[in-house]
Design an enzyme around this catalytic site. Sequence first.
Site, PDB file in Angstrom:
ATOM      1  N   ASN A   8     130.657  53.468  19.038  1.00 15.32           N
ATOM      2  CA  ASN A   8     130.962  52.399  19.623  1.00 15.32           C
ATOM      3  C   ASN A   8     130.500  51.209  20.060  1.00 15.32           C
ATOM      4  O   ASN A   8     129.988  51.056  21.102  1.00 15.32           O
ATOM      5  CB  ASN A   8     132.521  52.835  20.558  1.00 15.32           C
ATOM      6  CG  ASN A   8     133.172  51.395  20.826  1.00 15.32           C
ATOM      7  OD1 ASN A   8     133.644  50.738  20.602  1.00 15.32           O
ATOM      8  ND2 ASN A   8     134.548  51.563  22.150  1.00 15.32           N
ATOM      9  N   LYS A  10     131.346  48.829  20.975  1.00 20.12           N
ATOM     10  CA  LYS A  10     132.587  46.781  21.809  1.00 20.12           C
ATOM     11  C   LYS A  10     132.415  45.646  21.052  1.00 20.12           C
ATOM     12  O   LYS A  10     131.915  46.054  20.131  1.00 20.12           O
ATOM     13  CB  LYS A  10     131.979  48.032  23.266  1.00 20.12           C
ATOM     14  CG  LYS A  10     132.133  49.115  23.128  1.00 20.12           C
ATOM     15  CD  LYS A  10     132.123  49.442  25.182  1.00 20.12           C
ATOM     16  CE  LYS A  10     132.466  51.133  25.328  1.00 20.12           C
ATOM     17  NZ  LYS A  10     132.376  51.406  26.542  1.00 20.12           N
ATOM     18  N   HIS A  96     141.572  53.060  23.644  1.00 21.37           N
ATOM     19  CA  HIS A  96     139.882  53.232  24.428  1.00 21.37           C
ATOM     20  C   HIS A  96     140.415  52.733  25.796  1.00 21.37           C
ATOM     21  O   HIS A  96     141.487  51.723  26.076  1.00 21.37           O
ATOM     22  CB  HIS A  96     138.810  52.216  24.240  1.00 21.37           C
ATOM     23  CG  HIS A  96     138.190  52.499  24.791  1.00 21.37           C
ATOM     24  ND1 HIS A  96     136.806  51.853  25.819  1.00 21.37           N
ATOM     25  CD2 HIS A  96     136.441  53.102  24.291  1.00 21.37           C
ATOM     26  CE1 HIS A  96     135.904  52.456  26.102  1.00 21.37           C
ATOM     27  NE2 HIS A  96     135.484  52.900  24.950  1.00 21.37           N
ATOM     28  N   GLU A  98     138.808  50.649  28.001  1.00 22.23           N
ATOM     29  CA  GLU A  98     139.269  49.242  27.849  1.00 22.23           C
ATOM     30  C   GLU A  98     140.019  48.494  27.128  1.00 22.23           C
ATOM     31  O   GLU A  98     139.877  47.541  27.875  1.00 22.23           O
ATOM     32  CB  GLU A  98     137.265  48.557  27.605  1.00 22.23           C
ATOM     33  CG  GLU A  98     136.201  49.534  28.066  1.00 22.23           C
ATOM     34  CD  GLU A  98     134.959  49.331  27.418  1.00 22.23           C
ATOM     35  OE1 GLU A  98     134.955  48.833  26.210  1.00 22.23           O
ATOM     36  OE2 GLU A  98     134.256  50.165  27.208  1.00 22.23           O
ATOM     37  N   GLU A 166     136.978  60.590  26.658  1.00 19.74           N
ATOM     38  CA  GLU A 166     136.650  59.717  27.560  1.00 19.74           C
ATOM     39  C   GLU A 166     137.042  59.347  29.075  1.00 19.74           C
ATOM     40  O   GLU A 166     137.192  58.709  29.104  1.00 19.74           O
ATOM     41  CB  GLU A 166     136.400  58.284  27.297  1.00 19.74           C
ATOM     42  CG  GLU A 166     135.663  58.377  25.519  1.00 19.74           C
ATOM     43  CD  GLU A 166     135.381  57.767  25.119  1.00 19.74           C
ATOM     44  OE1 GLU A 166     133.582  56.813  24.928  1.00 19.74           O
ATOM     45  OE2 GLU A 166     135.992  56.025  25.398  1.00 19.74           O
ATOM     46  N   GLY A 172     129.276  53.500  31.150  1.00 25.91           N
ATOM     47  CA  GLY A 172     128.657  53.001  31.198  1.00 25.91           C
ATOM     48  C   GLY A 172     127.426  53.260  31.614  1.00 25.91           C
ATOM     49  O   GLY A 172     127.406  52.344  32.576  1.00 25.91           O
ATOM     50  N   SER A 214     128.733  57.760  28.581  1.00 23.97           N
ATOM     51  CA  SER A 214     127.051  57.749  28.655  1.00 23.97           C
ATOM     52  C   SER A 214     126.661  59.098  28.358  1.00 23.97           C
ATOM     53  O   SER A 214     125.869  60.058  28.982  1.00 23.97           O
ATOM     54  CB  SER A 214     127.383  58.169  31.107  1.00 23.97           C
ATOM     55  OG  SER A 214     127.981  57.180  31.044  1.00 23.97           O
TER      56      SER A 214
HETATM   57  P1  13P Z   1     129.136  54.688  26.840  1.00 28.69           P
HETATM   58  O1  13P Z   1     128.333  55.210  26.316  1.00 28.69           O
HETATM   59  O2  13P Z   1     128.364  53.327  27.523  1.00 28.69           O
HETATM   60  O3  13P Z   1     129.113  55.326  28.356  1.00 28.69           O
HETATM   61  O4  13P Z   1     130.369  54.079  26.486  1.00 28.69           O
HETATM   62  C1  13P Z   1     131.184  55.871  26.322  1.00 28.69           C
HETATM   63  C2  13P Z   1     132.978  54.520  26.043  1.00 28.69           C
HETATM   64  O5  13P Z   1     133.362  53.668  25.907  1.00 28.69           O
HETATM   65  C3  13P Z   1     132.480  55.159  24.024  1.00 28.69           C
HETATM   66  O6  13P Z   1     134.134  54.549  23.489  1.00 28.69           O
END
Ligand code: 13P
Length: 254
Positions: A8, A10, A96, A98, A166, A172, A214
């Site tokens: 992902n 983002k 997601h 976010e 997640e 993150g 992570s």
């Molecule tokens: P990270 O791997 O940066 O923690 O992000 C996880 C995520 O949100 C994947 O969709």
Amino acid sequence: MKKIIIANWKMNPFSAKEAEYILNGVKKTAAKLKKTQTVICPPFIYFNNLRKIIGKSTILFLGAQNSFWEIEGAFTGEVSPEMIKNSGGSYVILGHSERRALGESDEMVSKKTLVCLKTGLKTVVCIGEKVRDEQGDYLAFLKNEIRNSLNKVQKRFLRNLIIAYEPIWAIGKKDAEAMLPADIHETVIYIKKVLSEIYGQESALAVPILYGGSVGGKNAGEIIKDGGVNGLLVGHQSLKPENFNEILRSVENI
Ligand code: 13P
């Protein structure tokens, strides 16, 4: 069942050139894998460039990070599942955390999920609690989130459904701060139980469950081995080809 590793990206990177650089850096490793399929989910705007690099692979795929719930029409700024499919996408990530933080509700996720499944996209529905409390309220939260996000999805559409767990508190961070495999395993069993209550055990157990939060080269292998998951959703570590390749190799070599 092949393991599924989803990148992902983002809202990264800044340019199509950089996007091509990342994919070119991953393609060679991903193409050699036998037991692991890789899905790259870039911003929509890079789809066409990246589609050309991927070509007709049966092990490396393109996916979207979102979709609208209508197929076409007057919906400024939205992209439909049909467009994703016709642009070379075969996967889509929905709900997601976010996006949920920007106001996407379970109801919206549920509408999107149904139309994406009907379009034939492999549909990855994200769930995850904000915090882990001592009283176990997060379990009730997860149950509600699963039930409501799949509210419109009948059993006959389950074939292409994937759940990504997640936990928001684990996103993150550094590898060492990811959720522990044993805790992931416990939550995965719970998720399967909730899915079984809705769809019956046989259908529920066929739904792949991924972990995200992570994930890096140091923990990917053990999360797959001991976490009871069928794959991983990788955020920031998927933007560096050498790191992402390490994740792919460690999963393949289990
Ligand atoms: P990270 O791997 O940066 O923690 O992000 C996880 C995520 O949100 C994947 O969709």
